[in-house]
Design an enzyme around this catalytic site. Sequence first.
Site: not given
Length: 331
Positions: A276, A132, A232, A134, A173
């Site tokens: 998002s 991912h 995610s 992030e 997160t």
Amino acid sequence: MTNSPLTILLCGPRGFCAGVDRAIQIVVLALKRYGAPVYVRHEIVHNRYVVEGLEAKGAIFVEELDEIPVEHRQQPVVFSAHGVPKSVPADAETRNLFYLDATCPLVSKVHKQAMRHERLGRHVVLIGHAGHPEVIGTMGQLPEGAVSLIETVEDAERYEPADPDNLGFVTQTTLSVQDTAAVIAKLQERFPNLTAPSADSICYATTNRQEAVSAAAPGCDLFIIVGAPNSSNSRRLVEVAKRAGAKDAILVQRAAELDFDAIGEIRTLGLSAGASAPEVVVNEIIEAFRARFDATVELAETAIENEHFLVNRQLRDVELTVDDMAFVNGR
């Protein structure tokens, strides 16, 4: 023939969070200030509707900085909301690129927590999903080998650190709160001296959306999450809905993806959106059901969000039109 009755439980909070709103706003403001093209490294957020809308305004998305033509190096490049490894801004500076960092402030906070663990002599355990953006960005804040990635309880059970008494953890997160708690519990059981971050790493928006879906899911014949397959936090919402009692739950990017033959006759529909996903798509899906059912929308709200993150200093005096603001807000 009259349409069958349908109750749509519309979750709140849903959709854009403050970090996503800020990231999209940065690209729009940069286009206003510097003109097209504005380059964006990776998807600014995980949503094709948003990406295509920004492309229509003059943004160009690239995977790596070497894709930016030499003749456009005076144009800004924006780093996505997910965060980037330290090597990326360093590369930008080597190439004399002007960059704007749209990393979500809550992701930046995780970076700082990880760096603090390392500065205090702890090996960093990152709970997250391999690959991912992030996770790549967080691991890239520290030297190679300074971070161990743990994805599951099974990973936590197998993990054998070099120094079990000097560990500190942070998390991606956008994880499932429940799954993450199980991983942390296993790590704490095995490593009693494991140090937690100074604040919860899972962001408020992720927690709020999961709590709203969990509250609305019991009794739902179907739960729809608006979001992208590579998002995610959206995928986690599907899992939360099923776990909380929805008979079925699916991830949908646009109303055109809905298979009403497969959906069949339902009486209660849960509806939410990942952080998002724009509200315009939520409304699109509601209208698709209204065309086929006698639909009543009920708000299933568990929290009110009023967070706001400032954009980069270079962009704060740029004014947006009403249409710009509608796009930034996902409407």
